[in-house]
Design a protein around this motif. Structure first.
Motif, PDB file in Angstrom:
ATOM      1  N   TYR A  72       0.861  -1.180   0.000  1.00  0.00           N
ATOM      2  CA  TYR A  72       0.000   0.000   0.000  1.00  0.00           C
ATOM      3  C   TYR A  72       0.902   1.237   0.000  1.00  0.00           C
ATOM      4  CZ  TYR A  72      -3.736  -3.253   1.087  1.00  0.00           C
ATOM      5  OH  TYR A  72      -4.625  -4.293   1.028  1.00  0.00           O
ATOM      6  N   ILE A 107      -2.551   0.375  -4.451  1.00  0.00           N
ATOM      7  CA  ILE A 107      -2.217  -0.999  -4.055  1.00  0.00           C
ATOM      8  C   ILE A 107      -1.433  -1.642  -5.187  1.00  0.00           C
ATOM      9  CG2 ILE A 107      -3.115  -3.236  -3.324  1.00  0.00           C
ATOM     10  CD1 ILE A 107      -5.518  -0.410  -3.243  1.00  0.00           C
ATOM     11  N   GLY A 156      -7.586  -2.525   3.323  1.00  0.00           N
ATOM     12  CA  GLY A 156      -8.581  -1.513   2.986  1.00  0.00           C
ATOM     13  C   GLY A 156      -9.596  -1.221   4.072  1.00  0.00           C
ATOM     14  N   GLU A 185      -7.952  -3.311  -5.018  1.00  0.00           N
ATOM     15  CA  GLU A 185      -7.279  -4.029  -3.936  1.00  0.00           C
ATOM     16  C   GLU A 185      -7.492  -5.526  -4.068  1.00  0.00           C
ATOM     17  OE1 GLU A 185      -6.982  -3.782   0.895  1.00  0.00           O
ATOM     18  OE2 GLU A 185      -8.984  -3.635   0.003  1.00  0.00           O
ATOM     19  N   ARG A 186      -8.747  -5.927  -4.243  1.00  0.00           N
ATOM     20  CA  ARG A 186      -9.028  -7.361  -4.279  1.00  0.00           C
ATOM     21  C   ARG A 186      -8.511  -8.012  -5.553  1.00  0.00           C
ATOM     22  NH1 ARG A 186     -14.465  -6.211  -0.947  1.00  0.00           N
ATOM     23  NH2 ARG A 186     -13.881  -7.281   0.967  1.00  0.00           N
TER      24      ARG A 186
END
Length: 437
Positions: A161, A298, A283, A374-375
């Protein structure tokens, strides 16, 4: 009484030795498994921002299970700092819950106690089949060559991050892809009270997770093919020194981070005191800290620019939570119905969506909730470049002993003491000497 890190290592080791000697016991007790077919006890790990937050997330899910099946679920959410002790006590005494969460890195260690139900082919068929799960998550459910001792419930992976504004102000256009770039960027971002990277030098789990990743990239395994500890190899020393050097030699980590315990680095990153953070699905936690999701980017965790011989393209452990059934439950049918329910596509979407994790059930990953930046990074990492921690009975001792050695090394560095390959290897040798069994 507050225990020291070394005392905790001894206590955990002794408890596992006792479990191995006595087995899991039999029969139910008032404290754990029950003989009422319309009731289950469930120990859940603390996944949310608080115990109360977990109860808010889980209660509607459990109520729906009760409405569907008529089985009431007695829920207890257990903090991480006491979860392993509670499980070890339960496995030694036989006074456990019907269903419980375990850290997936503990799978082989707890499997060796004989206290957990083995998910053989027939048992997997009861819950919909093993092929429903992500292979990397399934690989972190027990010793290789044995039936799993649990099934995956929540999956996590590490990512990098970074603060977009701080990067822009420093003229850095893209996140680093190698550790060498991370150090260079971190030094450009360090100045005054601001540092390039936040770490948690006193967090035993965080230390161990990074030891594993850096170890894989340097060709260190920490255990041989027979499961014997190999903590103090030259490769392991090189790997751990590289991580400690972010503070000791590179100067991109604040000396105070040597004393940081679990979750303290999140506040530094969210508050602009650190420009980068290595974390598992941060997150939700960053949002809780008040950080706007648009403020950070990210990226995958970096690799070595020039990998040493034997180094592997691994940039994360397979992190996550597994769901286990206590071997001596008196409500096996209900327990397996509950496992089936919690690993169903719909419930997987709901729970992993709430916790910011990734569903280890393949079909659930297609839900819109998991299409974020992010995922996407976490899913790609789990699919392509994550590996499970060693699935051997002594893995828990690796976590405790090596994690503690690293905490001591961080403390040395923060105190101004030189950290050398020899001093790292000596700490690892001392840790290896404490392995039992």
């Amino acid at each position: 009484m507050r225990r020291t890190r070394r005392a905790l290592a001894v206590a955990v080791t002794a408890a596992l030795a006792a479990v191995a000697a006595t087995g899991c016991g039999g029969g139910s007790t008032d404290a754990g498994s029950n003989d009422e077919p319309d009731k289950l006890t469930y120990w859940a790990s603390n996944q949310g921002t608080s115990i109360e937050n977990d109860e808010e997330v889980l209660k509607p899910v459990l109520d729906a299970f009760t409405e569907e099946t008529g089985i009431e679920v007695d829920l207890e959410v257990i903090p991480w700092d006491s979860l392993l002790d509670r499980i070890l006590t339960a496995t030694a005494s036989g006074e456990g819950p019907d269903v419980l969460n375990i850290g997936n890195t503990w799978s082989a260690s707890l499997q060796a106690t004989g206290a957990l139900l083995q998910f053989d082919e027939e048992t997997f068929a009861r819950i919909g089949g093993a092929d429903r799960f992500v292979p990397s998550a399934l690989a972190a459910t027990g010793a290789e060559g044995q039936d799993p001792a649990a099934v995956p419930l929540y999956s996590l992976a590490y990512a990098l991050y970074y603060n977009k504004q701080m990067f822009a102000d420093a003229g850095i256009e893209t996140p680093p892809t190698t550790w060498e770039e991370l150090v260079e960027d971190g030094q450009r971002l360090t100045g005054g009270d601001t540092y390039g990277l936040a770490v948690e030098g006193a967090s035993i789990p965080e230390n161990t997770h990074h030891a594993f990743v850096f170890g894989q990239q340097h060709g260190a395994d920490f255990f041989d093919a027979e499961g014997n500890a190999t903590f103090d190899t030259p490769e392991a020393a090189e790997a751990i020194k590289q991580y400690i050097d972010f503070l000791a030699a590179d100067g991109i980590v604040a000396p105070g981070n040597a004393e940081y315990a679990q979750n303290q680095s999140l506040a530094d990153f969210a508050g602009g005191k650190a420009a980068m953070l290595l974390w598992q699905a941060a997150g939700t936690a960053l949002e809780h800290q008040g950080m706007d999701p648009d403020a950070y980017g990210i990226a995958p965790v970096p690799f070595q620019a020039d990998p040493p011989e034997g180094g592997r393209q691994v940039n994360s452990m397979v992190a996550g939570i597994n769901l286990a059934v206590f071997q001596n439950t008196d409500n096996l049918d209900g327990a397996l119905d509950f496992v089936t329910y919690l690993t169903s596509d719909e419930v997987q979407v709901e729970l992993n969506g709430a916790y910011g994790s990734i569903p280890p059930v393949l079909a659930a990953q297609d839900a819109p909730e998991f299409a974020t930046e992010e995922r996407a990074v976490l899913r790609q990492t789990l699919a392509d470049s994550a590996a499970p921690l060693p699935q051997v009975p002594a893995e828990d001792q690796f976590e405790t002993l090596v994690g503690t050695a690293m905490a001591d090394l961080f403390a040395d560095a923060a105190s101004g003491n030189e950290v050398t390959l020899d001093s790292v290897r000596q700490r690892l040798h001392e840790a290896q000497q404490q392995v039992t069994g």
